[in-house]
Design a protein around this motif. Sequence first.
Motif, short mmCIF file in Angstrom:
data_model
loop_
_atom_site.label_atom_id
_atom_site.label_comp_id
_atom_site.label_asym_id
_atom_site.label_seq_id
_atom_site.Cartn_x
_atom_site.Cartn_y
_atom_site.Cartn_z
N VAL A 235 14.73 38.42 32.41
CA VAL A 235 14.08 39.63 32.92
C VAL A 235 13.79 40.57 31.75
O VAL A 235 14.68 40.88 30.96
N LEU A 236 12.55 41.04 31.64
CA LEU A 236 12.20 42.02 30.63
C LEU A 236 12.79 43.38 30.99
O LEU A 236 12.72 43.80 32.15
N LYS A 237 13.33 44.07 30.00
CA LYS A 237 13.94 45.37 30.25
C LYS A 237 12.90 46.43 30.59
O LYS A 237 13.16 47.35 31.34
N THR A 238 11.69 46.30 30.01
CA THR A 238 10.59 47.22 30.32
C THR A 238 9.32 46.39 30.48
O THR A 238 9.18 45.32 29.90
N ASP A 239 8.39 46.91 31.27
CA ASP A 239 7.13 46.20 31.50
C ASP A 239 6.24 46.20 30.27
O ASP A 239 5.47 45.27 30.04
N LYS A 240 6.32 47.27 29.46
CA LYS A 240 5.49 47.37 28.28
C LYS A 240 6.35 47.35 27.03
O LYS A 240 7.48 47.84 27.03
N PRO A 241 5.83 46.79 25.93
CA PRO A 241 6.62 46.74 24.70
C PRO A 241 6.67 48.09 24.00
O PRO A 241 5.86 48.98 24.26
N THR A 242 7.63 48.24 23.11
CA THR A 242 7.67 49.37 22.19
C THR A 242 6.84 49.00 20.97
O THR A 242 7.01 47.93 20.39
N THR A 243 5.93 49.87 20.58
CA THR A 243 5.03 49.59 19.46
C THR A 243 5.54 50.26 18.19
O THR A 243 5.84 51.45 18.18
N ILE A 244 5.62 49.48 17.12
CA ILE A 244 6.07 49.98 15.82
C ILE A 244 4.87 50.60 15.09
O ILE A 244 3.75 50.09 15.16
N ASP A 245 5.12 51.68 14.39
CA ASP A 245 4.05 52.36 13.65
C ASP A 245 3.79 51.63 12.34
O ASP A 245 4.51 51.80 11.35
N LEU A 246 2.75 50.76 12.34
CA LEU A 246 2.38 50.02 11.14
C LEU A 246 0.95 50.36 10.75
O LEU A 246 0.18 50.91 11.54
N SER A 247 0.58 49.99 9.54
CA SER A 247 -0.80 50.17 9.09
C SER A 247 -1.72 49.28 9.93
O SER A 247 -1.30 48.25 10.45
N PRO A 248 -2.99 49.66 10.07
CA PRO A 248 -3.93 48.85 10.85
C PRO A 248 -3.99 47.42 10.34
O PRO A 248 -3.99 47.18 9.13
N ASN A 249 -4.03 46.46 11.29
CA ASN A 249 -4.13 45.03 11.00
C ASN A 249 -2.88 44.43 10.35
O ASN A 249 -2.87 43.25 10.01
N ASP A 250 -1.84 45.23 10.17
CA ASP A 250 -0.59 44.70 9.62
C ASP A 250 0.27 44.15 10.76
O ASP A 250 0.06 44.48 11.93
N TYR A 251 1.24 43.31 10.43
CA TYR A 251 2.13 42.76 11.45
C TYR A 251 3.48 42.40 10.83
O TYR A 251 3.60 42.22 9.61
N VAL A 252 4.50 42.31 11.67
CA VAL A 252 5.85 42.00 11.21
C VAL A 252 5.92 40.53 10.79
O VAL A 252 5.55 39.64 11.54
N SER A 253 6.38 40.29 9.58
CA SER A 253 6.52 38.93 9.06
C SER A 253 7.96 38.54 8.81
O SER A 253 8.26 37.37 8.54
N ALA A 254 8.90 39.50 8.90
CA ALA A 254 10.33 39.20 8.72
C ALA A 254 11.14 40.27 9.44
O ALA A 254 10.74 41.43 9.49
N ALA A 255 12.29 39.86 9.99
CA ALA A 255 13.15 40.80 10.72
C ALA A 255 14.60 40.35 10.59
O ALA A 255 14.89 39.16 10.69
N GLN A 256 15.50 41.33 10.38
CA GLN A 256 16.91 40.99 10.21
C GLN A 256 17.78 42.20 10.54
O GLN A 256 17.42 43.35 10.22
#
Length: 483
Positions: A235-256
């Motif tokens: 079950v998803l905790k929320t219907d919509k995701p939390t959006t991270i403030d990144l530069s346009p066209n950028d995306y997360v490539s690593a997480a720890q």
Amino acid sequence: MKRVTFSHCGQLFFLFLLLLVWGCSKKENIVNKPDEYIEKAEKLNALNLVVSAASKDLIELSWDKVISSHFKPVSYAIYADDKLVVKDLSITKYSLINLQANKNYKIRVVASSEGGVTQEQKIDARTVGGGSIDLGIYVEYKIHTQSRLTGNNSIRLLADGGHLICTFLQHEGGETNFKMIVYRTNNKGQIVWYRLIQDLGYFDLPPHVLLPSKEDEAIIIVKHDIYVIDRNKGVLKTDKPTTIDLSPNDYVSAAQFDASQNIILGTAGGELLKITANDFKTVWKRKNSIAGISSIQFDNEQRIYYSLLDSEATKIKVQKADREGNVLATFEFDGKISGDYERQYHMPILLKDKNDIFYIWGFDFYSYSLRYIKFDKNGDVKAKLNEYVNLKPAGAFFDQDNHIVVYGQEEGSGIATYGIINKYDTDLKLLSTLKYPQLEMHMFKNVTQNVDNSYNLFFYYIQTWSYENSNFIYIKTKADGQL
């Protein structure tokens, strides 16, 4: 003279009468003209019904809101195997519960307007789980008959021997028709539940699954969005995701996770940032490089290390930052082996042992052959590969004996490709090699290891003119790694 005037006036009067009669006749024709307006038939838009989640005893249905072209109220009815389950619904999501495990159900959703117009859609759905599997475990994952699992994935081994898997579901007939799918398996590889998440431009991007200290939660990060899901129920905790403030066209490539259970993120655009684990607020953000960031690690003092993915660079690069993300040093390593000219390298795997010794793994772009460097926290090289090894690594981890397990693919002659697992000690001496030529040509996407030292293999078969199988495959090996 008077007679002419009178004659002229008479002509004018006669003309006036003609115009009056003609005008009355025209008016009467307009009044008596039949009404040519034709009322358009009422129409309803398509339902676009999907199975958005399933477990052993549950099927969750989702569909688009249906609107009447006459703006009349619309309600929904659901039938399972031609039996009415519910009617007069106003919502567009519904869960069928208390179902039998591992069983097909024929579902029909009917939208009805107050004007009596209907729109319906049928779909075949299946609960998961069910029958037992022998010790030689082989599972082909396929959620729907008209779809396949594909693309990048993130897989986490759970304490009970099952896995939490995040990848993509593609429906046949549409190259862009993808949804992100998250599913949990038990220790026999059976799907316990799955959850579809509408693709928001995610496909071809790497998802990241993190397991926080809360045992009932998992954090899923893809592109610039964060989802929190109940790992036991899907079950998803929320219907919509939390959006991270990144530069346009950028995306997360690593997480720890760091030691405080906050999250350090690296992006494809070279940004490094720290977010809180409870509400995902940005604590700090640094632009340390123009090259992408991969595979974050921490030394014992919680300084941050990460590899840089620069396809144009002829050196292997790792940056070292303090706890606030400020760069302390950039290490450059020569990846060439004997006989090499200048090469470019892809080094996405970074490991660290308890003694603050780091191991970076990858391949060179020219031959897709193995490269590795062992170095300390000051960037001093302790060991490196000095000979050609036919291995394009996909991942690596420390096993229970503190050996390094590196898995990937070995290229044979022609298009031949097979999965391979090499095991090294911490001096990077090769201890063993496992290959699986008895399987059709295949490509490992992920490998994990169980407490009995058996491996969990996740892979796709290579499609050829003589063999076609697009399913995502899971095999649990014996304790010695054999099938």
